[in-house]
Design a protein around this motif. Structure first.
Motif, PDB file in Angstrom:
ATOM      1  N   GLU A   1      40.658  84.290 -11.820  1.00 12.98           N
ATOM      2  CA  GLU A   1      40.086  85.585 -12.224  1.00 12.98           C
ATOM      3  C   GLU A   1      39.010  86.031 -11.235  1.00 12.98           C
ATOM      4  O   GLU A   1      38.970  87.188 -10.822  1.00 12.98           O
ATOM      5  CB  GLU A   1      39.487  85.501 -13.624  1.00 12.98           C
ATOM      6  N   THR A  52      38.758  89.454  -8.962  1.00 13.88           N
ATOM      7  CA  THR A  52      37.659  90.430  -9.032  1.00 13.88           C
ATOM      8  C   THR A  52      37.043  90.711  -7.665  1.00 13.88           C
ATOM      9  O   THR A  52      36.506  91.797  -7.457  1.00 13.88           O
ATOM     10  CB  THR A  52      36.548  89.992 -10.011  1.00 13.88           C
ATOM     11  N   THR A  95      42.932  92.688 -17.372  1.00  8.47           N
ATOM     12  CA  THR A  95      41.514  92.864 -17.684  1.00  8.47           C
ATOM     13  C   THR A  95      40.798  93.753 -16.676  1.00  8.47           C
ATOM     14  O   THR A  95      40.025  94.628 -17.056  1.00  8.47           O
ATOM     15  CB  THR A  95      40.801  91.493 -17.734  1.00  8.47           C
ATOM     16  N   HIS A  96      41.063  93.535 -15.390  1.00  8.14           N
ATOM     17  CA  HIS A  96      40.295  94.204 -14.337  1.00  8.14           C
ATOM     18  C   HIS A  96      41.073  95.276 -13.578  1.00  8.14           C
ATOM     19  O   HIS A  96      40.506  95.954 -12.732  1.00  8.14           O
ATOM     20  CB  HIS A  96      39.774  93.164 -13.331  1.00  8.14           C
ATOM     21  N   ALA A 115      44.016  88.524 -15.397  1.00 11.66           N
ATOM     22  CA  ALA A 115      42.981  89.184 -14.587  1.00 11.66           C
ATOM     23  C   ALA A 115      43.387  90.612 -14.257  1.00 11.66           C
ATOM     24  O   ALA A 115      42.553  91.526 -14.282  1.00 11.66           O
ATOM     25  CB  ALA A 115      42.729  88.385 -13.308  1.00 11.66           C
TER      26      ALA A 115
END
Length: 108
Positions: free
Chosen positions: A57, A61, A87-88, A84
């Motif tokens: 993750e 990011t 989420t991002h 990930a």
């Protein structure tokens, strides 16, 4: 290392998960500065961190291109990379995943 973990001096074993505030910050700076000099610089990570979910993750990011891990860890790394992304969000990538020797490279 177990004593440091037991006493709460460190949250995670740094040989298993990336310390985001220490080593992670230096890696982030390296990725940013490297890409300032060379826009198409392909950046990735390999080893135990490449198959550990929180490290995968983190790599996503900071916009690394891939993680490389032992084949037995690939399913966990793929799941972590997918989580990930959900989420991002996605970002522009340079390549695609491929197998290199005994390591599995997974595009983030």
């Amino acid at each position: 290392m177990p004593e440091y973990l037991e006493k709460g001096l460190i949250a995670h074993d740094p040989f298993v998960a990336i310390d985001r505030d220490g080593v992670g910050e230096m890696v982030k700076i390296g990725v940013e500065r490297g890409r300032k000099s060379r826009k198409n610089l392909e950046v990735g990570i390999c080893g135990e961190h490449g198959g550990e979910p929180s490290s995968v993750e983190f790599c996503h990011t900071i916009k690394m291109d891939y993680v490389s891990c032992a084949p037995y860890r690939a399913p966990i790394a793929r799941l972590a990379a997918a989580q990930a992304t959900l989420t991002h969000g996605e970002y522009e990538k340079l390549g695609d995943h491929h197998i290199v020797g005994k390591q599995t490279n997974l595009t983030l």
